[in-house]
Each structure stands twice: as C-alpha cells, then as structure tokens.
Write a protein that holds these residues in place. Structure first.
Motif, PDB file in Angstrom:
ATOM      1  N   GLU A  32      37.925  34.461  42.838  1.00  0.00           N
ATOM      2  CA  GLU A  32      38.374  34.071  41.499  1.00  0.00           C
ATOM      3  C   GLU A  32      39.095  35.220  40.790  1.00  0.00           C
ATOM      4  OE1 GLU A  32      38.330  30.946  40.384  1.00  0.00           O
ATOM      5  OE2 GLU A  32      37.552  30.539  42.392  1.00  0.00           O
ATOM      6  N   LEU A  33      38.549  36.417  40.919  1.00  0.00           N
ATOM      7  CA  LEU A  33      39.177  37.582  40.303  1.00  0.00           C
ATOM      8  C   LEU A  33      40.524  37.876  40.950  1.00  0.00           C
ATOM      9  CD1 LEU A  33      39.047  39.853  38.241  1.00  0.00           C
ATOM     10  CD2 LEU A  33      37.704  41.181  39.882  1.00  0.00           C
ATOM     11  N   LEU A  34      40.602  37.777  42.274  1.00  0.00           N
ATOM     12  CA  LEU A  34      41.868  38.020  42.974  1.00  0.00           C
ATOM     13  C   LEU A  34      42.945  37.016  42.558  1.00  0.00           C
ATOM     14  CD1 LEU A  34      40.566  38.876  46.553  1.00  0.00           C
ATOM     15  CD2 LEU A  34      41.560  40.453  44.885  1.00  0.00           C
ATOM     16  N   LYS A  35      42.532  35.782  42.250  1.00  0.00           N
ATOM     17  CA  LYS A  35      43.490  34.742  41.839  1.00  0.00           C
ATOM     18  C   LYS A  35      44.160  35.074  40.508  1.00  0.00           C
ATOM     19  CE  LYS A  35      41.363  30.810  44.105  1.00  0.00           C
ATOM     20  NZ  LYS A  35      40.593  29.577  43.923  1.00  0.00           N
ATOM     21  N   ILE A  36      43.441  35.692  39.595  1.00  0.00           N
ATOM     22  CA  ILE A  36      43.994  35.911  38.251  1.00  0.00           C
ATOM     23  C   ILE A  36      44.744  37.232  38.095  1.00  0.00           C
ATOM     24  CG2 ILE A  36      42.291  34.427  37.149  1.00  0.00           C
ATOM     25  CD1 ILE A  36      40.825  36.952  36.189  1.00  0.00           C
ATOM     26  N   LEU A  37      44.649  38.103  39.080  1.00  0.00           N
ATOM     27  CA  LEU A  37      45.283  39.421  38.970  1.00  0.00           C
ATOM     28  C   LEU A  37      46.636  39.454  39.677  1.00  0.00           C
ATOM     29  CD1 LEU A  37      42.215  41.709  39.629  1.00  0.00           C
ATOM     30  CD2 LEU A  37      43.222  41.111  37.428  1.00  0.00           C
ATOM     31  N   HIS A  38      47.576  40.183  39.122  1.00  0.00           N
ATOM     32  CA  HIS A  38      48.869  40.423  39.756  1.00  0.00           C
ATOM     33  C   HIS A  38      48.792  41.816  40.377  1.00  0.00           C
ATOM     34  CE1 HIS A  38      53.151  40.339  40.454  1.00  0.00           C
ATOM     35  NE2 HIS A  38      53.234  41.532  39.897  1.00  0.00           N
ATOM     36  N   LEU A  39      48.638  41.867  41.710  1.00  0.00           N
ATOM     37  CA  LEU A  39      48.344  43.135  42.371  1.00  0.00           C
ATOM     38  C   LEU A  39      49.461  43.610  43.288  1.00  0.00           C
ATOM     39  CD1 LEU A  39      44.621  42.399  43.255  1.00  0.00           C
ATOM     40  CD2 LEU A  39      45.499  43.720  41.331  1.00  0.00           C
ATOM     41  N   ALA A  40      50.666  43.107  43.128  1.00  0.00           N
ATOM     42  CA  ALA A  40      51.779  43.511  43.997  1.00  0.00           C
ATOM     43  C   ALA A  40      51.990  45.020  43.915  1.00  0.00           C
ATOM     44  CB  ALA A  40      53.056  42.779  43.593  1.00  0.00           C
ATOM     45  N   GLY A  41      52.122  45.643  45.081  1.00  0.00           N
ATOM     46  CA  GLY A  41      52.385  47.075  45.133  1.00  0.00           C
ATOM     47  C   GLY A  41      51.154  47.944  45.027  1.00  0.00           C
ATOM     48  N   GLY A  42      49.996  47.342  44.886  1.00  0.00           N
ATOM     49  CA  GLY A  42      48.777  48.123  44.749  1.00  0.00           C
ATOM     50  C   GLY A  42      47.944  48.076  46.010  1.00  0.00           C
ATOM     51  N   ILE A  43      46.950  48.912  46.067  1.00  0.00           N
ATOM     52  CA  ILE A  43      46.001  48.928  47.177  1.00  0.00           C
ATOM     53  C   ILE A  43      44.699  48.345  46.653  1.00  0.00           C
ATOM     54  CG2 ILE A  43      44.673  50.373  48.751  1.00  0.00           C
ATOM     55  CD1 ILE A  43      47.006  52.391  48.596  1.00  0.00           C
ATOM     56  N   VAL A  44      44.191  47.335  47.344  1.00  0.00           N
ATOM     57  CA  VAL A  44      42.947  46.690  46.938  1.00  0.00           C
ATOM     58  C   VAL A  44      41.867  47.077  47.934  1.00  0.00           C
ATOM     59  CG1 VAL A  44      41.775  44.490  46.583  1.00  0.00           C
ATOM     60  CG2 VAL A  44      44.184  44.749  45.922  1.00  0.00           C
ATOM     61  N   THR A  45      40.757  47.570  47.425  1.00  0.00           N
ATOM     62  CA  THR A  45      39.602  47.854  48.274  1.00  0.00           C
ATOM     63  C   THR A  45      38.431  47.033  47.769  1.00  0.00           C
ATOM     64  OG1 THR A  45      38.902  49.739  46.922  1.00  0.00           O
ATOM     65  CG2 THR A  45      40.390  50.206  48.761  1.00  0.00           C
ATOM     66  N   ILE A  46      37.614  46.569  48.706  1.00  0.00           N
ATOM     67  CA  ILE A  46      36.434  45.783  48.367  1.00  0.00           C
ATOM     68  C   ILE A  46      35.299  46.309  49.219  1.00  0.00           C
ATOM     69  CG2 ILE A  46      35.413  43.468  48.342  1.00  0.00           C
ATOM     70  CD1 ILE A  46      38.225  42.315  48.177  1.00  0.00           C
ATOM     71  N   ASP A  47      34.098  46.425  48.623  1.00  0.00           N
ATOM     72  CA  ASP A  47      32.965  46.913  49.412  1.00  0.00           C
ATOM     73  C   ASP A  47      32.491  45.839  50.391  1.00  0.00           C
ATOM     74  OD1 ASP A  47      31.500  45.104  47.935  1.00  0.00           O
ATOM     75  OD2 ASP A  47      30.439  46.601  46.766  1.00  0.00           O
ATOM     76  N   ALA A  48      31.425  46.097  51.069  1.00  0.00           N
ATOM     77  CA  ALA A  48      30.955  45.207  52.128  1.00  0.00           C
ATOM     78  C   ALA A  48      30.714  43.778  51.647  1.00  0.00           C
ATOM     79  CB  ALA A  48      29.681  45.772  52.747  1.00  0.00           C
ATOM     80  N   MET A  49      30.346  43.594  50.407  1.00  0.00           N
ATOM     81  CA  MET A  49      30.128  42.247  49.877  1.00  0.00           C
ATOM     82  C   MET A  49      31.405  41.414  49.951  1.00  0.00           C
ATOM     83  SD  MET A  49      28.214  39.909  48.727  1.00  0.00           S
ATOM     84  CE  MET A  49      26.691  40.680  48.292  1.00  0.00           C
ATOM     85  N   GLY A  50      32.551  42.069  49.898  1.00  0.00           N
ATOM     86  CA  GLY A  50      33.822  41.357  49.936  1.00  0.00           C
ATOM     87  C   GLY A  50      34.266  40.965  51.335  1.00  0.00           C
ATOM     88  N   CYS A  51      33.546  41.385  52.330  1.00  0.00           N
ATOM     89  CA  CYS A  51      33.933  41.098  53.727  1.00  0.00           C
ATOM     90  C   CYS A  51      33.331  39.782  54.170  1.00  0.00           C
ATOM     91  CB  CYS A  51      33.507  42.242  54.638  1.00  0.00           C
ATOM     92  SG  CYS A  51      34.305  43.786  54.209  1.00  0.00           S
ATOM     93  N   GLN A  52      33.686  38.718  53.511  1.00  0.00           N
ATOM     94  CA  GLN A  52      33.177  37.390  53.820  1.00  0.00           C
ATOM     95  C   GLN A  52      34.290  36.524  54.395  1.00  0.00           C
ATOM     96  OE1 GLN A  52      29.881  36.831  53.272  1.00  0.00           O
ATOM     97  NE2 GLN A  52      29.789  38.942  52.570  1.00  0.00           N
ATOM     98  N   LYS A  53      33.951  35.612  55.298  1.00  0.00           N
ATOM     99  CA  LYS A  53      34.948  34.740  55.912  1.00  0.00           C
ATOM    100  C   LYS A  53      35.639  33.848  54.886  1.00  0.00           C
ATOM    101  CE  LYS A  53      33.554  34.569  60.648  1.00  0.00           C
ATOM    102  NZ  LYS A  53      33.381  33.753  61.806  1.00  0.00           N
ATOM    103  N   GLU A  54      34.998  33.564  53.767  1.00  0.00           N
ATOM    104  CA  GLU A  54      35.629  32.732  52.757  1.00  0.00           C
ATOM    105  C   GLU A  54      36.844  33.420  52.149  1.00  0.00           C
ATOM    106  OE1 GLU A  54      32.284  33.364  52.803  1.00  0.00           O
ATOM    107  OE2 GLU A  54      31.709  31.406  53.609  1.00  0.00           O
ATOM    108  N   ILE A  55      36.911  34.747  52.242  1.00  0.00           N
ATOM    109  CA  ILE A  55      38.024  35.498  51.670  1.00  0.00           C
ATOM    110  C   ILE A  55      39.082  35.755  52.740  1.00  0.00           C
ATOM    111  CG2 ILE A  55      38.682  37.682  50.579  1.00  0.00           C
ATOM    112  CD1 ILE A  55      35.883  37.687  49.324  1.00  0.00           C
ATOM    113  N   ILE A  56      38.684  36.261  53.869  1.00  0.00           N
ATOM    114  CA  ILE A  56      39.626  36.554  54.972  1.00  0.00           C
ATOM    115  C   ILE A  56      38.956  36.166  56.287  1.00  0.00           C
ATOM    116  CG2 ILE A  56      40.870  38.352  56.227  1.00  0.00           C
ATOM    117  CD1 ILE A  56      41.048  39.909  53.645  1.00  0.00           C
ATOM    118  N   ASP A  57      39.658  35.373  57.085  1.00  0.00           N
ATOM    119  CA  ASP A  57      39.177  35.009  58.406  1.00  0.00           C
ATOM    120  C   ASP A  57      39.811  35.964  59.417  1.00  0.00           C
ATOM    121  OD1 ASP A  57      37.772  33.489  60.285  1.00  0.00           O
ATOM    122  OD2 ASP A  57      39.481  32.187  60.661  1.00  0.00           O
ATOM    123  N   THR A  58      39.074  36.336  60.457  1.00  0.00           N
ATOM    124  CA  THR A  58      39.584  37.280  61.453  1.00  0.00           C
ATOM    125  C   THR A  58      39.357  36.771  62.866  1.00  0.00           C
ATOM    126  OG1 THR A  58      37.508  38.495  61.611  1.00  0.00           O
ATOM    127  CG2 THR A  58      39.083  39.254  59.949  1.00  0.00           C
TER     128      THR A  58
END
Length: 152
Positions: A32-58
């Motif tokens: 939800e937070l990623l949807k509302i932010l304009h992050l072009a050109g920036g570096i986004v880091t997320i801790d281990a909690m952010g490593c969920q398949k719902e966000i990025i599938d690998t």
C-alpha cells in the motif's frame, strides 16, 4: 498499532506512512505504501519483513549443456504504481527482471540483466519460461530457415 514508514535517509525525513490493519503486520502495509509513493530514480530497501511473495515473486533455474552453464534468476512484481508510463500499455500488470549468469568451459562469467513489462501477474516461473520461449526464435527458427535454404 504498527505503522510502516518510508524514510529518506539522505534528507532524514519520512516520505510517507501507512497504518497496518488490525490483526495484520507490515507485509500487508508495504504494498500500500509503495502504491502511493513516487520513487523513480531512488533506491528502495526493505527489511526481511518485505521479502514476501505477495510483493515480489522469484524463480531460479540452472542449465548446463554444450560446455556452457547458465543460472537465471527472475523477479516479478505487480507493484507498478511508480511507473509513470503504465497507462501507455493496455493491461500492463507487472514488471520483470531476468538476470542471467553464464560461464563457458570455466572461462570468465558473464552477467546480463534484462527488464520486461508484462500483462501477466506476478508469477516468476511462468515469466521466465515466456522470456526463454521468446528467444527460441533466435536459437531454433532461424537455424531451421538457414538449414532449409541450404538444402534447396
């Protein structure tokens, strides 16, 4: 009550915050937070909690044939609110990154990163198969045409 914050380290400022739903955790608030932010050109880091398949599938594949080994990693995300031109592609659903590390007979490794847009959902295994299938025309069809022409 938990709150997920987007912190801009270089300016020491909070760019945005989203409150976690009751009986939930940060993994539902991050998208939800990623949807509302304009992050072009920036570096986004997320801790281990952010490593969920719902966000990025690998997906990871390894192949070895004809003296060449190649490892392919694929990441797919449906979090594309940041993509300014997304309206230019009808039915755009995801962004794909494929990273290929190859080595021929023990020589120096090569690294390639390719980016794709897709109407598929976040399914890295399917996306990797589709990307590999796309390049089959280079490896299979052109060879068949060349062979057919040489037999005439």
């Amino acid at each position: 009550m938990n709150i997920v914050s987007a912190w801009v380290s270089e300016q020491s400022v909070v760019l945005g915050q989203v409150k976690c739903e009751a009986k939930s955790n940060e993994s539902t608030a991050i998208p939800e937070l990623l949807k509302i932010l304009h992050l072009a050109g920036g570096i986004v880091t997320i801790d281990a909690m952010g490593c969920q398949k719902e966000i990025i599938d690998t997906c990871l594949t390894r192949e070895k044939e004809h003296g060449r080994s190649e490892e392919r990693r694929c990441w797919v995300t449906e979090e594309i609110a940041w993509l300014e031109q997304k309206e230019e592609w009808e039915k755009l659903k995801s962004v794909i990154l494929v990273e290929a590390v190859g080595e021929v007979s023990g020589k120096e490794k090569s690294l390639e990163r390719r980016y794709f847009i897709s109407s598929l959902g976040a399914n890295a295994a399917l996306a990797l198969r589709a990307v590999r299938g796309h390049w089959a025309i280079e490896n299979e069809l052109h060879w068949c045409i060349g062979y057919w022409l040489s037999r005439r």
